[in-house]
Scaffold this motif. Sequence first.
Motif, PDB file in Angstrom:
ATOM      1  N   ILE A 242       0.804  -1.328   0.003  1.00  0.00           N
ATOM      2  CA  ILE A 242       0.102  -0.051  -0.024  1.00  0.00           C
ATOM      3  C   ILE A 242       0.990   1.138  -0.107  1.00  0.00           C
ATOM      4  O   ILE A 242       0.534   2.065  -0.427  1.00  0.00           O
ATOM      5  CB  ILE A 242      -1.003   0.069   1.195  1.00  0.00           C
ATOM      6  N   ASN A 243       1.958   1.287   0.498  1.00  0.00           N
ATOM      7  CA  ASN A 243       3.041   2.250   0.758  1.00  0.00           C
ATOM      8  C   ASN A 243       3.574   2.391  -0.589  1.00  0.00           C
ATOM      9  O   ASN A 243       4.243   1.583  -1.066  1.00  0.00           O
ATOM     10  CB  ASN A 243       3.912   2.193   1.733  1.00  0.00           C
ATOM     11  N   PRO A 244       3.540   3.696  -1.483  1.00  0.00           N
ATOM     12  CA  PRO A 244       4.075   3.778  -2.745  1.00  0.00           C
ATOM     13  C   PRO A 244       5.607   3.872  -2.581  1.00  0.00           C
ATOM     14  O   PRO A 244       6.300   3.464  -3.625  1.00  0.00           O
ATOM     15  CB  PRO A 244       3.654   5.441  -3.012  1.00  0.00           C
ATOM     16  N   GLY A 245       6.189   4.071  -1.356  1.00  0.00           N
ATOM     17  CA  GLY A 245       7.868   4.064  -1.275  1.00  0.00           C
ATOM     18  C   GLY A 245       8.230   2.574  -0.982  1.00  0.00           C
ATOM     19  O   GLY A 245       9.422   2.365  -0.749  1.00  0.00           O
ATOM     20  N   HIS A 246       7.177   1.620  -1.048  1.00  0.00           N
ATOM     21  CA  HIS A 246       7.632   0.434  -0.338  1.00  0.00           C
ATOM     22  C   HIS A 246       8.714  -0.260  -1.466  1.00  0.00           C
ATOM     23  O   HIS A 246       8.832   0.091  -2.729  1.00  0.00           O
ATOM     24  CB  HIS A 246       6.558  -0.845  -0.789  1.00  0.00           C
ATOM     25  N   LYS A 247      10.013  -0.967  -0.940  1.00  0.00           N
ATOM     26  CA  LYS A 247      11.028  -0.965  -1.851  1.00  0.00           C
ATOM     27  C   LYS A 247      10.854  -1.888  -2.994  1.00  0.00           C
ATOM     28  O   LYS A 247      11.302  -1.768  -4.108  1.00  0.00           O
ATOM     29  CB  LYS A 247      12.332  -1.650  -0.915  1.00  0.00           C
ATOM     30  N   ILE A 248      10.013  -2.935  -2.700  1.00  0.00           N
ATOM     31  CA  ILE A 248       9.780  -3.714  -4.009  1.00  0.00           C
ATOM     32  C   ILE A 248       8.736  -3.018  -5.001  1.00  0.00           C
ATOM     33  O   ILE A 248       9.026  -3.114  -6.194  1.00  0.00           O
ATOM     34  CB  ILE A 248       8.905  -5.231  -3.582  1.00  0.00           C
ATOM     35  N   ARG A 249       7.820  -2.257  -4.533  1.00  0.00           N
ATOM     36  CA  ARG A 249       6.957  -1.523  -5.266  1.00  0.00           C
ATOM     37  C   ARG A 249       7.631  -0.528  -6.205  1.00  0.00           C
ATOM     38  O   ARG A 249       7.546  -0.385  -7.300  1.00  0.00           O
ATOM     39  CB  ARG A 249       5.900  -1.196  -4.730  1.00  0.00           C
ATOM     40  N   HIS A 250       8.498   0.199  -5.429  1.00  0.00           N
ATOM     41  CA  HIS A 250       9.550   0.992  -6.043  1.00  0.00           C
ATOM     42  C   HIS A 250      10.395   0.563  -7.133  1.00  0.00           C
ATOM     43  O   HIS A 250      10.605   1.049  -8.168  1.00  0.00           O
ATOM     44  CB  HIS A 250      10.239   1.886  -4.994  1.00  0.00           C
ATOM     45  N   LEU A 251      11.162  -0.654  -6.958  1.00  0.00           N
ATOM     46  CA  LEU A 251      11.742  -1.286  -7.729  1.00  0.00           C
ATOM     47  C   LEU A 251      10.990  -1.611  -9.125  1.00  0.00           C
ATOM     48  O   LEU A 251      11.682  -1.449 -10.265  1.00  0.00           O
ATOM     49  CB  LEU A 251      12.318  -2.693  -7.154  1.00  0.00           C
ATOM     50  N   ILE A 252       9.757  -2.355  -8.934  1.00  0.00           N
ATOM     51  CA  ILE A 252       9.050  -2.605 -10.083  1.00  0.00           C
ATOM     52  C   ILE A 252       8.690  -1.359 -10.947  1.00  0.00           C
ATOM     53  O   ILE A 252       8.675  -1.172 -12.034  1.00  0.00           O
ATOM     54  CB  ILE A 252       7.872  -3.423  -9.704  1.00  0.00           C
ATOM     55  N   ASN A 253       8.340  -0.227 -10.324  1.00  0.00           N
ATOM     56  CA  ASN A 253       7.851   0.996 -10.843  1.00  0.00           C
ATOM     57  C   ASN A 253       9.113   1.597 -11.645  1.00  0.00           C
ATOM     58  O   ASN A 253       9.008   2.037 -12.751  1.00  0.00           O
ATOM     59  CB  ASN A 253       7.437   1.934  -9.720  1.00  0.00           C
ATOM     60  N   LEU A 254      10.334   1.698 -11.048  1.00  0.00           N
ATOM     61  CA  LEU A 254      11.532   1.968 -11.766  1.00  0.00           C
ATOM     62  C   LEU A 254      11.792   1.292 -12.729  1.00  0.00           C
ATOM     63  O   LEU A 254      12.243   1.787 -13.705  1.00  0.00           O
ATOM     64  CB  LEU A 254      12.555   1.807 -10.448  1.00  0.00           C
ATOM     65  N   ARG A 255      11.752   0.031 -13.052  1.00  0.00           N
ATOM     66  CA  ARG A 255      11.918  -1.058 -13.889  1.00  0.00           C
ATOM     67  C   ARG A 255      11.038  -0.631 -15.210  1.00  0.00           C
ATOM     68  O   ARG A 255      11.597  -0.597 -16.200  1.00  0.00           O
ATOM     69  CB  ARG A 255      12.068  -2.439 -13.565  1.00  0.00           C
ATOM     70  N   ILE A 256       9.756  -0.512 -14.920  1.00  0.00           N
ATOM     71  CA  ILE A 256       8.876  -0.218 -15.990  1.00  0.00           C
ATOM     72  C   ILE A 256       9.147   1.232 -16.429  1.00  0.00           C
ATOM     73  O   ILE A 256       9.207   1.349 -17.592  1.00  0.00           O
ATOM     74  CB  ILE A 256       7.492  -0.135 -15.353  1.00  0.00           C
ATOM     75  N   ARG A 257       9.506   2.205 -15.547  1.00  0.00           N
ATOM     76  CA  ARG A 257       9.857   3.487 -16.055  1.00  0.00           C
ATOM     77  C   ARG A 257      11.078   3.644 -16.750  1.00  0.00           C
ATOM     78  O   ARG A 257      10.925   4.438 -18.007  1.00  0.00           O
ATOM     79  CB  ARG A 257      10.088   4.431 -14.862  1.00  0.00           C
ATOM     80  N   GLN A 258      12.168   2.917 -16.512  1.00  0.00           N
ATOM     81  CA  GLN A 258      13.416   2.816 -17.190  1.00  0.00           C
ATOM     82  C   GLN A 258      13.238   2.225 -18.747  1.00  0.00           C
ATOM     83  O   GLN A 258      13.743   2.574 -19.539  1.00  0.00           O
ATOM     84  CB  GLN A 258      14.527   2.296 -16.269  1.00  0.00           C
ATOM     85  N   PHE A 259      12.383   1.073 -18.654  1.00  0.00           N
ATOM     86  CA  PHE A 259      12.012   0.321 -19.931  1.00  0.00           C
ATOM     87  C   PHE A 259      11.413   1.418 -20.926  1.00  0.00           C
ATOM     88  O   PHE A 259      11.670   1.564 -21.996  1.00  0.00           O
ATOM     89  CB  PHE A 259      11.196  -0.719 -19.494  1.00  0.00           C
ATOM     90  N   LEU A 260      10.343   2.100 -20.361  1.00  0.00           N
ATOM     91  CA  LEU A 260       9.625   3.160 -21.275  1.00  0.00           C
ATOM     92  C   LEU A 260      10.802   4.074 -21.530  1.00  0.00           C
ATOM     93  O   LEU A 260      10.654   4.764 -22.864  1.00  0.00           O
ATOM     94  CB  LEU A 260       8.691   3.672 -20.487  1.00  0.00           C
ATOM     95  N   GLN A 261      11.397   4.641 -20.783  1.00  0.00           N
ATOM     96  CA  GLN A 261      12.192   5.877 -21.120  1.00  0.00           C
ATOM     97  C   GLN A 261      13.423   5.563 -21.799  1.00  0.00           C
ATOM     98  O   GLN A 261      13.533   6.185 -22.918  1.00  0.00           O
ATOM     99  CB  GLN A 261      13.261   6.109 -19.813  1.00  0.00           C
TER     100      GLN A 261
END
Length: 514
Positions: free
Chosen positions: A422-441
Amino acid sequence: MPDRNQKMENDEKQKCNINEASTSVPVDYQSDSHIESEEENVKGQKTANFMASGLIGASPPKFVSLEEIIKAANGMKNMALAHEIAVDKNFQLQKLEPDDGTFHRRVKEIMHKAFWNLLAEQLEEDPPNYTQALVLLKEIKETLDELVLPHHAKIRENLREILDVDLIRQQAENGVLDFHHYAQYVISIMSKVCAPVRDEKIRELNQKTDVIEIFKGIMEILQLMRLDLANFTITMMRPNIVASSIEYEKAKFAEFLKVNTNGLQFTEKWLLRHYDPTKITSNSSDINAVRQLTHCLLTEAYLDLLEWDFNPDAETLMLDQGRLLELRDKTSRLSIIGSIILLVNNTVGAPIHGVSSFKKNIKQHLNVLLDSVHSNKDLETVMPNIVLQVKTDLETTLQEIGSTLLSVEMESLLEGQILDLINPGHKIRHLINLRIRQFLQKIILSQSAAPQQVPPGLSSLQEELTAIVAQFLILISHNRSVFGEYYQEIITNALIKKETENNKDTSAIHTMDL
């Protein structure tokens, strides 16, 4: 040694002289004052916001005529239609029906009922009264004239001879009008010119015997045929529309800005989110450097749109606001699903590794549960149900493969880990977010058409991620083509402002030294 494509990607990243932290740490989007707290407010007033953002600006009022404002508003409507056709290859006009229970729906039903009741009453008179029937036949003839294509010359000529309104009126006055005969003739013409998708309705219409029901069906099918013709025309003209829509949208948006003194204020705020003057070395006089900086900042700005609790309120995005919100939700939900799959794999370990059915089932079930989630607040509400679904799918899978079920302690640990997402800053959630963002970037910044590797941990979501990328690229490519000059102007002005302030500081220091 890295291959050529990798080298090009590295070169692009080095050219993007912006804050690296923007893609490596979570951003508190809620701190922006312009972000609406309720998504429904954004969706419900997107058109109003678009017009109000410029018509009511912070600058001194510019006096414009009502005619200019109406012209600009109408131009935006036409621009919106052209835009829809350009970015949506499946665009089609739909039959507009008032919602059930609404005032408009009730009025429509009453008027239609009154018309058909009057027609029935007149035909039952002795002798029959054909006043309403003549009105109906005239309207049918005019509609068929529109639907018969120019190359159907014989059909058009026959139509004009048979549905001759003056001749029909004379037949009515002499009491020899065969209304049912004309109905059958109209149906025969419709069967020749309608799209194949309407053949079934035509066959059903041929089986009716009541003349009123027949003409009701005729009018209904004629309206559908008009839609079919309009959509066929759009399909045939779409390549031309797409080719010219960019220049058309540019012209219409320029007209909009003429009557709006501050029509890009939200666009500027959105574009400059990642602009850090202390880290920028580009010079406003170097056109290539300005273009590259604009490209990089714009890429980051586009990627921000895919984060929950961030709304696309920039004026240059309003035509795609609905699509962007939908893509934002799809991307954020995908991030949650990817995080849960990664957590389960790490916690449960070997028993479920390589079990493709588990990932497929959990993805399908979580997609359903997340369908109504549009924010982190919504996620908090459904997370208990998500936990129950994960536990159910996991138990089913372990039973199917004959593995030992999770212990109470392990199950409790997994439940707590999932709830922590639920926490947007959760390390696993942040890691997946980052991977998706960098993939799109990488895809957006890449100057080549080389395929990009799906990020680790997201292979089971490749199909959904690919669909998001494809739609997102279409939107940003079209958006950049239409509004690229405005984006570059915003960046140029920001650089000029920075240079002016630096010159002032330098002059002040020089004066102090003297």
